[in-house]
Design a protein around this motif. Structure first.
Motif, PDB file in Angstrom:
ATOM      1  N   GLU A 160       0.833  -1.203   0.000  1.00 40.02           N
ATOM      2  CA  GLU A 160       0.000   0.000   0.000  1.00 40.02           C
ATOM      3  C   GLU A 160       0.870   1.256   0.000  1.00 40.02           C
ATOM      4  N   GLN A 161       2.036   1.170   0.645  1.00 40.19           N
ATOM      5  CA  GLN A 161       2.985   2.281   0.673  1.00 40.19           C
ATOM      6  C   GLN A 161       4.341   1.757   0.204  1.00 40.19           C
ATOM      7  N   PRO A 162       4.635   1.841  -1.093  1.00 38.63           N
ATOM      8  CA  PRO A 162       5.917   1.360  -1.610  1.00 38.63           C
ATOM      9  C   PRO A 162       7.100   2.019  -0.903  1.00 38.63           C
ATOM     10  N   VAL A 163       8.238   1.342  -0.932  1.00 40.10           N
ATOM     11  CA  VAL A 163       9.391   1.719  -0.117  1.00 40.10           C
ATOM     12  C   VAL A 163      10.597   2.002  -1.003  1.00 40.10           C
ATOM     13  N   TRP A 164      11.282   3.121  -0.720  1.00 41.24           N
ATOM     14  CA  TRP A 164      12.502   3.455  -1.450  1.00 41.24           C
ATOM     15  C   TRP A 164      13.689   2.674  -0.895  1.00 41.24           C
ATOM     16  N   VAL A 165      14.540   2.184  -1.784  1.00 43.95           N
ATOM     17  CA  VAL A 165      15.799   1.566  -1.398  1.00 43.95           C
ATOM     18  C   VAL A 165      16.876   2.034  -2.372  1.00 43.95           C
ATOM     19  N   GLU A 166      18.149   1.800  -1.996  1.00 41.47           N
ATOM     20  CA  GLU A 166      19.261   2.273  -2.797  1.00 41.47           C
ATOM     21  C   GLU A 166      20.168   1.117  -3.205  1.00 41.47           C
ATOM     22  N   ALA A 167      21.032   1.384  -4.177  1.00 43.44           N
ATOM     23  CA  ALA A 167      21.996   0.392  -4.625  1.00 43.44           C
ATOM     24  C   ALA A 167      22.831  -0.090  -3.445  1.00 43.44           C
ATOM     25  N   ASP A 168      23.109  -1.387  -3.424  1.00 44.96           N
ATOM     26  CA  ASP A 168      23.900  -2.071  -2.394  1.00 44.96           C
ATOM     27  C   ASP A 168      23.141  -2.312  -1.096  1.00 44.96           C
ATOM     28  N   ASP A 169      21.904  -1.773  -0.971  1.00 36.83           N
ATOM     29  CA  ASP A 169      21.059  -2.225   0.131  1.00 36.83           C
ATOM     30  C   ASP A 169      20.769  -3.704  -0.046  1.00 36.83           C
ATOM     31  N   LYS A 170      20.755  -4.429   1.050  1.00 40.58           N
ATOM     32  CA  LYS A 170      20.299  -5.813   1.026  1.00 40.58           C
ATOM     33  C   LYS A 170      18.922  -5.860   1.679  1.00 40.58           C
ATOM     34  N   ILE A 171      17.943  -6.355   0.928  1.00 41.01           N
ATOM     35  CA  ILE A 171      16.557  -6.353   1.401  1.00 41.01           C
ATOM     36  C   ILE A 171      16.117  -7.786   1.690  1.00 41.01           C
ATOM     37  N   ALA A 172      15.759  -8.033   2.938  1.00 38.77           N
ATOM     38  CA  ALA A 172      15.236  -9.339   3.337  1.00 38.77           C
ATOM     39  C   ALA A 172      13.718  -9.322   3.233  1.00 38.77           C
ATOM     40  N   VAL A 173      13.182 -10.218   2.425  1.00 39.57           N
ATOM     41  CA  VAL A 173      11.733 -10.372   2.265  1.00 39.57           C
ATOM     42  C   VAL A 173      11.310 -11.571   3.109  1.00 39.57           C
ATOM     43  N   CYS A 174      10.632 -11.310   4.209  1.00 34.83           N
ATOM     44  CA  CYS A 174      10.243 -12.365   5.145  1.00 34.83           C
ATOM     45  C   CYS A 174       8.745 -12.620   5.038  1.00 34.83           C
ATOM     46  N   VAL A 175       8.387 -13.852   4.715  1.00 33.52           N
ATOM     47  CA  VAL A 175       6.986 -14.264   4.631  1.00 33.52           C
ATOM     48  C   VAL A 175       6.733 -15.299   5.720  1.00 33.52           C
ATOM     49  N   THR A 176       5.834 -14.978   6.632  1.00 41.80           N
ATOM     50  CA  THR A 176       5.461 -15.900   7.705  1.00 41.80           C
ATOM     51  C   THR A 176       4.148 -16.575   7.339  1.00 41.80           C
ATOM     52  N   LEU A 177       4.122 -17.892   7.425  1.00 40.56           N
ATOM     53  CA  LEU A 177       2.959 -18.679   7.024  1.00 40.56           C
ATOM     54  C   LEU A 177       2.502 -19.571   8.174  1.00 40.56           C
ATOM     55  N   ARG A 178       1.191 -19.721   8.265  1.00 41.29           N
ATOM     56  CA  ARG A 178       0.620 -20.619   9.269  1.00 41.29           C
ATOM     57  C   ARG A 178      -0.653 -21.219   8.699  1.00 41.29           C
ATOM     58  N   ALA A 179      -0.785 -22.532   8.802  1.00 42.36           N
ATOM     59  CA  ALA A 179      -1.985 -23.206   8.315  1.00 42.36           C
ATOM     60  C   ALA A 179      -3.181 -22.871   9.204  1.00 42.36           C
ATOM     61  N   ILE A 180      -4.354 -22.737   8.586  1.00 45.87           N
ATOM     62  CA  ILE A 180      -5.592 -22.434   9.299  1.00 45.87           C
ATOM     63  C   ILE A 180      -6.437 -23.707   9.385  1.00 45.87           C
ATOM     64  N   PRO A 181      -6.841 -24.128  10.573  1.00 46.40           N
ATOM     65  CA  PRO A 181      -7.735 -25.291  10.669  1.00 46.40           C
ATOM     66  C   PRO A 181      -9.075 -24.992  10.005  1.00 46.40           C
ATOM     67  N   VAL A 182      -9.522 -25.885   9.151  1.00 46.27           N
ATOM     68  CA  VAL A 182     -10.797 -25.748   8.464  1.00 46.27           C
ATOM     69  C   VAL A 182     -11.593 -27.037   8.673  1.00 46.27           C
TER      70      VAL A 182
END
Length: 252
Positions: A160-182
């Motif tokens: 919703e709010q894009p983020v500025w980064v610069e050359a040589d920045d290292k960006i960690a993309v962390c996705v947390t997942l959890r199964a939902i009981p159905v």
């Protein structure tokens, strides 16, 4: 191999099939094996066929919507896949770390896959994390991006709010997942695919379960996760740090 449903007949008799389905009605399907297969390259598939237990859909976008795609993942051309999994009730954090290549970029979206149904996700971005701890860097989002998915697949989540980064920045993309009981659904947990064609390099991909110690995929001989980062190349004459959150969103 690919097929396409090109027609249907609600009155197509079940008696036309060698193994009789529960009722009448069938899809007309075009095969990709040429006119020598089936009826001139076509065949009928019963509405009641047991193989029709899932569906796939694609949402396409203009090819120039983003300038850059960061990924370590190479689509499989054959062979078996590798997986990292977590059982029901166990959270699974999966991370890719990408070095930014251009002088200035605007992170606009994250892509990630999941191969089981019914789960919730949370996405966080970190700038310049410490080696071995991808969640230790500067938090680039005011709060994690969260959501739920009922169906498996590969999904793109826009910031919703894009983020500025610069050359040589290292960006960690962390996705947390959890199964939902159905109710009525098997408790299968979550599975995330890694690249079986290429072994991850040190510091590229990590995972952990229930906030335990991070595991570098390279230490186990695994490939990197099929998590991707989508960005636009920004105006290098303007400093990243001159913009606050609202101004960042208004850019582009």
């Amino acid at each position: 191999h690919a097929i396409a449903i090109v027609g249907w007949d609600d009155n197509f008799s079940k008696d036309n099939f060698y193994y009789k389905p529960e009722g009448d009605g069938a899809w007309l399907v075009r095969n990709s094996w040429g006119e020598s297969h089936g009826d001139g390259g076509y065949f009928w598939l019963s509405y009641h066929d047991a193989t029709m237990d899932g569906a796939i859909s694609f949402q396409v976008e203009e090819k120039d919507k983003y300038d850059n795609l960061y990924t370590y993942y190479m689509p499989q051309t054959g062979g078996s896949a590798s997986w990292v999994s977590a059982s029901m009730g166990v959270s699974l954090d999966v991370v890719n770390v990408f070095p930014i290549q251009n002088e200035r970029e605007l992170i606009k979206a994250v892509q990630f896959p999941l191969f089981l149904n019914n789960y919730e996700y949370s996405i966080m971005l970190y700038r310049n994390p410490q080696e071995g701890n991808p969640a230790s860097g500067e938090e680039l989002l005011k709060q994690p991006i969260t959501g739920r998915r009922r169906m498996k697949g590969r999904f793109k989540v826009d910031l919703e709010q894009p983020v500025w980064v610069e050359a040589d920045d290292k960006i960690a993309v962390c996705v947390t997942l959890r199964a939902i009981p159905v109710e009525g659904a098997p408790n299968l947990g979550v599975y995330v695919e890694t690249d079986s064609q290429r072994v991850s390099h040190k510091g590229e991909s990590y995972y952990r379960k229930n906030n335990e110690a991070w595991i570098d995929c390279s230490t186990e001989g695994n490939g990197s996760f099929s998590i991707s980062l989508l960005t636009d190349t920004g105006d290098p004459s303007v400093s990243v740090h001159e913009h606050d959150w609202a101004e960042t969103w208004s850019y582009n």
